[in-house]
Scaffold this active site. Structure first.
Site, PDB file in Angstrom:
ATOM      1  N   ASP A 159      -1.492   4.280   6.843  1.00 19.91           N
ATOM      2  CA  ASP A 159      -0.377   5.122   6.263  1.00 19.91           C
ATOM      3  C   ASP A 159       0.942   4.629   6.926  1.00 19.91           C
ATOM      4  O   ASP A 159       1.059   3.558   7.233  1.00 19.91           O
ATOM      5  CB  ASP A 159      -0.451   6.470   6.434  1.00 19.91           C
ATOM      6  CG  ASP A 159       0.258   7.296   5.231  1.00 19.91           C
ATOM      7  OD1 ASP A 159       1.333   7.500   4.985  1.00 19.91           O
ATOM      8  OD2 ASP A 159      -0.408   7.942   4.428  1.00 19.91           O
ATOM      9  N   HIS A 234       5.272  10.473   6.337  1.00 16.50           N
ATOM     10  CA  HIS A 234       3.984  10.702   5.627  1.00 16.50           C
ATOM     11  C   HIS A 234       2.895  10.837   6.273  1.00 16.50           C
ATOM     12  O   HIS A 234       1.814  11.456   6.120  1.00 16.50           O
ATOM     13  CB  HIS A 234       4.135   9.697   4.550  1.00 16.50           C
ATOM     14  CG  HIS A 234       3.196  10.013   3.323  1.00 16.50           C
ATOM     15  ND1 HIS A 234       1.863   9.473   3.512  1.00 16.50           N
ATOM     16  CD2 HIS A 234       3.303  10.644   2.052  1.00 16.50           C
ATOM     17  CE1 HIS A 234       1.178   9.633   2.573  1.00 16.50           C
ATOM     18  NE2 HIS A 234       1.973  10.570   1.440  1.00 16.50           N
ATOM     19  N   SER A 550      -1.938  12.743  -2.033  1.00 15.98           N
ATOM     20  CA  SER A 550      -1.814  12.363  -0.713  1.00 15.98           C
ATOM     21  C   SER A 550      -2.022  13.394   0.493  1.00 15.98           C
ATOM     22  O   SER A 550      -2.596  13.122   1.309  1.00 15.98           O
ATOM     23  CB  SER A 550      -0.277  11.781  -0.126  1.00 15.98           C
ATOM     24  OG  SER A 550       0.068  10.437  -0.822  1.00 15.98           O
TER      25      SER A 550
END
Length: 772
Positions: A159, A234, A550
Site C-alpha cells: 500500500d 491509506h 480497501s
C-alpha cells in the site's frame, strides 16, 4: 452497517481472493513514445540462487540491447525470489522482439518469455466492526481468543506505507518475532530501522517503477516520503484494520468512541510501500512493476497473508488473463501457500431513483454526517435554490451550481441540493458557498452509501439518499413555510439499519471468466475507523473514517489471520472455501441483506458472493472445496493456454488433457453456469475437516426454472475416506433467454451447513423458434 465486497478484476480468477478498492481518480503521466517500462514475465524461477536469476535477466537484456551497460541502464527490477521476470525500459519494438521470442539468447538454459506487457497503474480502493462479526474481545471463548488473536501470523500489506508511531502498532503484550520471518526494516527518509518493533516487524519501499514512469517527479519538492513512511494515510488505515493492536478510548470527532483494534490484534504487520503521492494528480498511484517487486520480496520474507487494497481503474488488456499486471506474482504466492486478498475497484452501479413520497410535520429521518458542531440547529427555514426566482433556470438546485445562483436568499436558511458526484470536494465546495451566502446548513441528496467527511469547519451538513431528498423537495413545494431541524451526529450502536451492499461495490458476473463467481464474500467496508497518517485529509488525532473495498480487504485479511493461526496447514483455497461456504446470507441479526443499486432488491451472489463473512463458522466449516496446483493448471487448460506457457508458469513440463477440460469443473465453492442451453454435468470434490466419521445429506435450493440433480445424495467419510467427489446435473425448463437465477447447494450433517451459491443463466433455445 453497510458492506463492501470481493470482485475479481485480476488474473487467475480461480486462485486468490479479490476485494474492491477505493477509487481515487488518477490520470497518470505518460512516458515518451521512445521508451516505456515493460514487465517481462518468465514464469517459475529456474535457480534457487537469486543472484543467478538476476544474472540471467541481465544477460537476456544484454542480448537484446547489445551491451551489459545498456542492460543495467534499462533494468528497473529483477524479480527473483517468488518467480522469475524483470521490469525494464524498452521501446515498443524491443518489447515486441522479446514477446515474439525473436531475440537470439546466448545464455544456456535461458528461460522462455511467457509474456511482455507495458507497465501500468493501480489505484487505492470501526471500533465495533469486530463485535458485529462476533469477534468481541470480551468473549473468552471465540475465534479471537482461541487463536491468541492471530499471534505468529504475518500479514504483508502492499500500500502507501506505514506511520509507525501510531498507537495501532504498539507491541504491548506482543511476543518475539516469528521465527520464519526473514525480512527487515529498511531505513529511508524520516524512517529508521528502529521504527519497527515486535508488531510492525518489517517495512520496505519500491519506487523505481514509479520514477521511471514519472520522470518529472521532484522528490525534494514533493510532500511524499522516499521511504516506507506513509504520507497519504491509506496504508496505515488498512494495516491497522487487518492487524492493529488494542488502542483504548479512540474516537473520531466524538463519534464511534470505543477500543480500536484490528481483526487479528496480535498478528504481525509487514509493510511494502509501492504506492506514491503525485503532486499533479493530488492523489496516489501504484505501478505494476513496483507491486510485483513488493510481492516478490514478501514471498522471500515469509509473509503468511498478502493484503492488497488496490484495483485497476480499467483493464489494461483483454487479451488473456496472463497479461494482467501483477496477478502472475499473486499466482506464485498462492502456489507457495500465501493467502492473497486483493481489491478490484469501487465501480458499483448508479442507483436509486424516486420511489415513495412522505411529508409533513414532526417527521424524523436519519441521514449520514460527520458533524460535531453546535448542540443542535433548531427548526430553521428550508429552501431549495432551484425553486428560487432568477435561479439560473433551475440548475442551482444542483450542488455543483449553487455558486451560479444570483439570488442570495439562502441567508438564515438550510439549503437542499442534489448531486451525482462521489467526490468530497463537491460537498465541501457547496457547503462553503452556502456558508458564505449566510446559510445555516446544507442537506445533500446523493447516491446512498458514499463515503463521509466533514463538510467545512463543523458546518451543519447532512447526506441523504435521493428518495429522502425527493421527499423533502415534495415537502418544500407543498407547504408555505418549510422548516427543518439538524442534530449533531451521534454513534448508533446495535441494529439501527439493515445491512446493505454499498452502492460503490462492484458486482458480478465476472466479465473475463463468467463461469468463475465473483465477488466471493462480503465484509464491513463503510465508515471504518482506523489509524492514519497525520498528513491525511480529515485526520483527527491520528485516526480517520474511510469507506471502500480497501477497508473490506483488510477486514477479511484479519479474519484469515485468525483462521491461519487455527489451521496453519490449510491451503489458500481452503480458507476461501471455509469463508464462502459458512457465510451469513442474512446479517447477524437475521435480517435480509439488501443491495443498493438501480433499484431496491435483496442481495444475490453477484452482490455478495457467498454472503457476509462469519468468522466463527469459518473456523469449523465441516467440509472444504480444496484446490492445489493441479486445479489451477486445470483452469489454465480450460481457458485455452498452451502447454509451453503453462509449463513455464508452473516450472515443470505440463500437458493439458484431451479433450480440453471444462472450466465448470474447477473445484470452487460455487457453481456458475453463464450459458445453459439444455443441460450440463459438472463435478466437485469436498474434503472432510470435521469429525472423522461424518455423514452429510444433500439439500438443494434450485434456481427458478432450473433442475439440479446431485449424485450421490449422501457423502460418507471415515478414517480412510477423507475426500469424496460428486456430480451435479443441471437442466433448464426455460424456453427463451433469461436473466441469471440463483440458488444454493447445501451439504449438512445436522451440525454443519456447507452452502455454496448456484448461479445459472440459460441460452436462447434456437429449436424453440424453429418449431414455432
Amino acid at each position: 452497517m453497510k458492506h463492501s465486497f470481493f470482485l475479481d478484476m485480476m488474473n487467475f480468477r480461480s486462485s486468490f481472493l479479490v476485494v474492491l478498492s477505493l477509487i481515487i481518480g488518477l490520470n497518470v503521466a505518460r512516458l515518451s513514445a521512445e521508451s516505456k517500462v515493460h514487465i517481462v514475465y518468465l514464469g517459475e524461477k529456474q535457480h534457487d540462487d537469486p543472484e543467478l536469476v538476476t544474472e540471467s535477466h541481465h544477460q537476456m537484456l544484454s542480448s537484446l540491447l547489445g551491451s551489459k551497460e545498456d542492460a543495467h541502464e534499462s533494468m528497473v527490477y529483477s524479480y527473483r525470489h517468488g518467480f522469475s521476470g524483470f521490469a525494464a525500459k524498452l521501446t515498443k519494438s524491443q518489447a515486441k522482439k522479446l514477446a515474439g521470442s525473436l531475440v537470439l539468447i546466448v545464455v544456456l538454459n535461458s528461460p522462455q518469455v511467457v509474456h511482455v506487457m507495458p507497465d501500468g497503474y493501480l489505484e487505492l480502493t470501526t471500533t465495533r466492526t469486530w463485535d458485529y462479526l462476533g469477534l468481541s474481545a470480551a468473549n473468552p471463548k471465540n475465534l479471537l481468543n482461541d487463536t491468541n488473536m492471530g499471534d505468529q501470523v504475518i500479514i504483508g500489506v502492499i500500500d502507501t506505507g506505514m506511520w509507525p508511531e501510531s498507537e495501532s502498532f504498539n507491541d504491548n503484550g506482543v511476543g518475539p518475532v516469528p521465527s520464519h520471518w526473514k525480512g527487515k526494516c529498511e531505513p529511508g527518509q524520516n524512517f529508521k530501522s528502529t521504527s519497527c518493533n515486535r508488531k510492525l516487524i518489517g517495512a520496505k519501499y519500491f519506487i523505481n517503477g514509479f520514477l521511471a514512469q514519472n520522470k518529472g517527479f521532484n522528490s525534494t519538492e514533493s510532500p511524499e516520503y522516499i521511504s516506507a513512511r506513509d504520507f497519504d494515510g491509506h496504508g496505515t488505515h488498512v494495516a491497522s484494520t487487518a492487524g492493529g493492536s488494542f488502542v483504548p478510548n479512540v474516537t473520531y470527532k466524538g463519534l464511534a468512541r470505543g477500543t480500536l483494534r484490528g481483526g487479528a490484534p496480535r498478528a504481525r504487520i509487514a509493510m511494502y510501500k509501492a504506492c506514491w503521492y503525485l503532486d499533479e494528480l493530488d492523489g496516489v498511484t501504484c505501478s505494476y512493476s513496483d507491486i510485483l517487486k513488493a510481492i516478490d520480496e514478501a514471498m522471500h520474507d515469509g509473509v503468511d497473508i498478502l493484503s492488497i487494497s488496490l484495483g485497476a481503474r480499467v483493464p489494461l488488456s483483454s487479451e488473456t488473463d496472463l497479461s494482467d499486471g501483477f496477478a502472475s506474482g499473486a499466482f506464485h504466492a498462492v502456489a507457495k501457500g500465501i493467502v492473497v486478498v486483493c481489491a478490484g475497484g469501487n465501480a458499483g452501479p448508479t442507483t436509486q431513483s424516486v420511489l415513495d413520497h412522505n411529508s409533513g410535520c414532526n417527521y424524523s429521518r436519519p441521514g449520514q454526517a460527520i458533524y460535531t458542531g453546535p448542540p443542535e440547529l433548531g427548526f430553521t427555514s428550508l429552501v431549495y435554490p432551484g425553486d428560487l426566482e432568477n435561479s439560473n433556470e433551475g440548475f442551482s438546485g444542483v450542488c455543483e451550481s449553487l455558486n451560479l445562483n444570483p439570488n442570495r436568499t439562502m441567508a438564515g436558511k438550510v439549503v437542499l441540493c442534489f448531486t451525482t458526484s462521489r467526490a468530497y470536494a463537491t460537498v465541501s465546495a457547496a457547503a462553503s458557498f452556502v456558508k458564505s451566502a449566510g446559510g445555516l446548513g446544507l442537506i445533500v441528496a446523493r447516491y446512498p452509501g458514499y463515503t463521509l467527511a466533514p463538510c467545512t469547519d463543523d458546518f451543519p451538513c447532512v447526506a441523504i439518499d435521493y428518495e429522502l431528498g425527493t421527499d423533502m423537495l415534495f415537502y418544500i413545494r407543498s407547504t408555505g413555510s418549510p422548516v427543518v431541524k439538524i442534530k449533531p451526529s451521534r454513534t448508533l450502536v446495535g441494529q439501527p439499519v439493515g445491512s446493505k451492499v454499498a452502492t460503490f461495490s462492484s458486482r458480478g458476473p465476472n466479465s473475463i471468466s463468467p463461469a468463475i463467481l465473483k465477488p466471493d464474500i462480503a465484509a464491513p467496508g463503510v465508515s471504518i475507523l482506523a489509524a492514519t497518517s497525520p498528513n491525511a485529509s480529515f485526520n483527527s488525532g491520528g485516526f480517520v473514517m474511510l469507506s471502500g473495498t480497501s477497508m473490506a480487504t483488510p477486514a477479511v485479511s484479519g479474519v484469515i489471520a485468525l483462521l491461519k493461526a487455527l489451521h496453519p496447514d490449510w491451503s489458500p483455497a481452503a480458507f476461501r472455501s471455509a469463508i464462502v461456504s459458512t457465510a451469513w446470507r442474512t446479517d447477524p441479526f437475521g435480517e435480509e441483506i439488501s443491495a443498493e443499486g438501480s433499484s431496491r432488491k435483496a442481495a444475490d451472489p453477484f452482490d455478495y458472493g457467498g454472503g457476509l463473512v462469519n468468522p466463527e463458522k469459518a473456523a469449523d466449516p465441516g467440509l472444504i472445496y480444496d484446490m492445489g496446483p493441479k486445479d489451477y493448471v486445470l483452469y489454465l487448460c480450460s481457458a485455452g493456454y498452451n502447454d509451453s506457457s503453462i509449463s513455464q508458469l508452473v516450472g515443470k513440463v505440463t500437458v493439458c488433457p484431451k479433450p480440453k477440460p471444462s472450466v465448470l469443473d474447477v473445484n470452487l465453492p460455487s457453481i456458475t453456469i453463464p450459458n445453459l442451453k439444455d443441460e450440463v454435468t459438472l463435478t466437485r470434490t469436498v474434503t472432510n475437516v470435521g469429525p472423522v466419521d461424518s455423514v452429510y445429506k444433500l439439500v438443494v435450493e434450485p434456481p427458478l426454472g432450473i433442475r439440479v440433480a446431485v449424485t450421490p445424495e449422501t457423502l460418507v467419510f471415515n478414517s480412510k475416506t477423507k475426500s469424496v467427489s460428486f456430480t451435479v446435473r443441471v437442466l433448464t425448463t426455460h424456453k427463451i433467454n433469461t436473466r441469471y437465477y440463483f440458488g444454493s447447494l447445501i451439504w449438512t450433517d445436522s451440525v454443519h451447513q456447507v452452502t455454496i451459491p448456484v448461479s445459472v443463466r440459460t441460452q436462447i433455445l434456437q429449436n424453440y423458434y424453429d418449431e414455432n
